[in-house]
Motif scaffolding. Structure first.
Motif, PDB file in Angstrom:
ATOM      1  N   ALA A 290       0.839  -1.212   0.000  1.00 33.65           N
ATOM      2  CA  ALA A 290       0.000   0.000   0.000  1.00 33.65           C
ATOM      3  C   ALA A 290       0.867   1.253   0.000  1.00 33.65           C
ATOM      4  O   ALA A 290       0.584   2.220  -0.728  1.00 33.65           O
ATOM      5  N   LYS A 303       1.434   8.078   7.623  1.00 33.48           N
ATOM      6  CA  LYS A 303       0.081   7.502   7.635  1.00 33.48           C
ATOM      7  C   LYS A 303       0.029   6.432   8.719  1.00 33.48           C
ATOM      8  O   LYS A 303       1.067   5.911   9.156  1.00 33.48           O
ATOM      9  N   ASP A 307      -5.458   5.341   7.549  1.00 29.66           N
ATOM     10  CA  ASP A 307      -5.401   6.186   6.356  1.00 29.66           C
ATOM     11  C   ASP A 307      -5.255   5.393   5.061  1.00 29.66           C
ATOM     12  O   ASP A 307      -5.174   5.972   3.988  1.00 29.66           O
ATOM     13  N   PRO A 309      -6.488   2.836   2.207  1.00 27.07           N
ATOM     14  CA  PRO A 309      -7.654   2.148   1.618  1.00 27.07           C
ATOM     15  C   PRO A 309      -7.418   0.640   1.622  1.00 27.07           C
ATOM     16  O   PRO A 309      -6.354   0.187   1.158  1.00 27.07           O
ATOM     17  N   PRO A 310      -8.341  -0.172   2.119  1.00 26.95           N
ATOM     18  CA  PRO A 310      -8.100  -1.623   2.259  1.00 26.95           C
ATOM     19  C   PRO A 310      -7.657  -2.298   0.967  1.00 26.95           C
ATOM     20  O   PRO A 310      -6.784  -3.165   0.969  1.00 26.95           O
ATOM     21  N   TYR A 312      -5.742  -1.349  -1.235  1.00 25.36           N
ATOM     22  CA  TYR A 312      -4.320  -1.134  -1.555  1.00 25.36           C
ATOM     23  C   TYR A 312      -3.436  -2.209  -0.934  1.00 25.36           C
ATOM     24  O   TYR A 312      -2.281  -2.361  -1.288  1.00 25.36           O
TER      25      TYR A 312
END
Ligand SMILES: NC(=O)C1=CN([C@@H]2O[C@H](COP(=O)(O)OP(=O)(O)OC[C@H]3O[C@@H](n4cnc5c(N)ncnc54)[C@H](OP(=O)(O)O)[C@@H]3O)[C@@H](O)[C@H]2O)C=CC1
Ligand SMILES: N[C@@H](C[C@H]1CC(C(=O)O)=NO1)C(=O)O
Length: 326
Positions: A290, A303, A307, A309-310, A312
């Motif tokens: 990610a 991050k 922060d 996105p799943p 990723y």
């Protein structure tokens, strides 16, 4: 993706194993503060280099995974190497995460890099599940229980005490507390009422055992808020009885809905880990994917798991995810 490992202990070895399980990744180098010739890794052909060589390889590594200890290594290493690399670490001194975030954010932004900190299971997967549960059931209460198992962070912190040669720390949930939560009694529990901690320590020859025991029991952020017992054992006993690093735990939230809160719901997320370091490493490697993607999109700075996105995390495409996992 080209991965580097900085710091080769339990977690570093776990990351080495996890990279092998991800065909889109390759391990480029392992960096250590020790004499590289004394550090044996699992992957033939991958160089073990001095930590001082890392900066020169910034164009050959997409993500540098920092596997040092949270007590004293990561507060220095993560900001230092965020100047040159996209980095991921497992920093788990919860009380100090805000200051760690700020230090990494400054370094990463200045370098146009991303640093994802506090990745693993707690902090990490447990953090995410606490956040999901609180967002979904705002009227409720939650509990986190760990163990019985070996906390790597607490074991590392004990090993950093002068005179300690080796150490393992077991975290033990208080049975009555766990039962009260499981029975839906929603008890109000202090830190001390939820867990006890038990340390097994191999001391250096001639070390002051009373001083070591006191330093453990009074250590802020790690032991001072817990009832802790300390056993001094031999190296043979450590090898024979404490060679594994199993762990696990659960996040439980009970929340109410309805016109008068008449309906109760229980969310539970649990882990049972044969190897704390190998599971933690598997989480970290997914977040390394990610970090690389987010930086390629132009994102920079520090991050946390909140922060990211799943999607990723996954090697699968959006289409494959929608088709197979949605
Ligand atoms: N967020 C989470 O859920 C989790 C976080 N963690 C974190 O991971 C951290 C690292 O844990 P762990 O890998 O078990 O710690 P280790 O003590 O095994 O390794 C820490 C560092 O110590 C050095 N080291 C390792 N072995 C030796 C040795 N034999 N002699 C001298 N130095 C050595 C290595 O640095 P070098 O190679 O430079 O010498 C290594 O990076 C923990 O402190 C914890 O905070 C762990 C589990 C879960
Ligand atoms: N960060 C922990 C992971 C979990 C385990 C734990 C504990 O036993 O106190 N707290 O969080 C670790 O280093 O193992």
């Amino acid at each position: 993706m080209r991965i580097g490992i900085l710091g080769y202990g339990n977690l570093g070895r776990g990351v080495e194993c996890a990279v092998k399980q991800n065909p889109d990744m390759e391990l480029v180098a392992v960096f250590t503060r020790r004499n590289p010739e004394t550090v044996q890794i699992l992957t033939p052909g991958v160089p073990v280099l001095s930590i001082n060589e890392a900066e020169k390889m910034q164009d050959q590594i997409d993500v540098l995974i920092l596997c040092g200890g949270s007590a004293t290594d990561l507060p220095v290493q993560t900001p230092a190497f965020a100047k040159y690399f996209n980095v991921v670490d497992s920093f788990d001194t919860h009380a100090k995460i805000p200051e760690h975030f700020a230090a990494v954010d400054t370094a990463a932004k200045a370098a146009g890099k991303i640093g994802i900190i506090s990745v693993g299971w707690d902090p990490g997967m447990f953090s995410l599940n606490r956040m999901y549960a609180n967002a979904i059931l705002p009227d409720g209460c939650d509990y986190t229980f760990w163990g019985k198992g070996v906390s790597q962070g607490h074991s590392d912190a004990v090993r950093r005490i002068a005179g300690v040669k080796d150490a393992r720390q077991y975290t033990i949930p208080v049975p009555e507390a766990l039962e009260a939560v499981r029975n839906g009694q929603n008890p109000v529990l202090s830190t001390r009422q939820k867990h006890t901690r038990e340390c097994f320590v191999v001391a250096e020859e001639g070390a002051d055992l009373a001083r070591i025991e006191n330093e453990i029991k009074t250590m802020p952020n790690y032991f001072s808020d817990y009832d802790t017992t300390v056993h001094f054992i031999s190296e043979e006993e450590m090898k024979q009885n404490h060679s594994g690093i199993p762990h696990g735990g659960m996040v439980i939230r009970s929340g109410k809905t309805g016109t008068q809160g008449e309906n109760q719901h229980i969310i539970e997320y649990s882990l049972k880990l044969d190897s704390n370091p190998e599971f933690t490493a598997s989480v970290i490697v997914a977040y390394a994917r990610a970090a690389f993607r987010m930086n390629q999109e132009g994102q920079t700075g520090c991050k946390t798991v909140f922060d990211v996105p799943p999607a990723y995390l996954s090697a699968a495409s959006g289409e494959e995810l929608r088709k197979n996992l949605l």
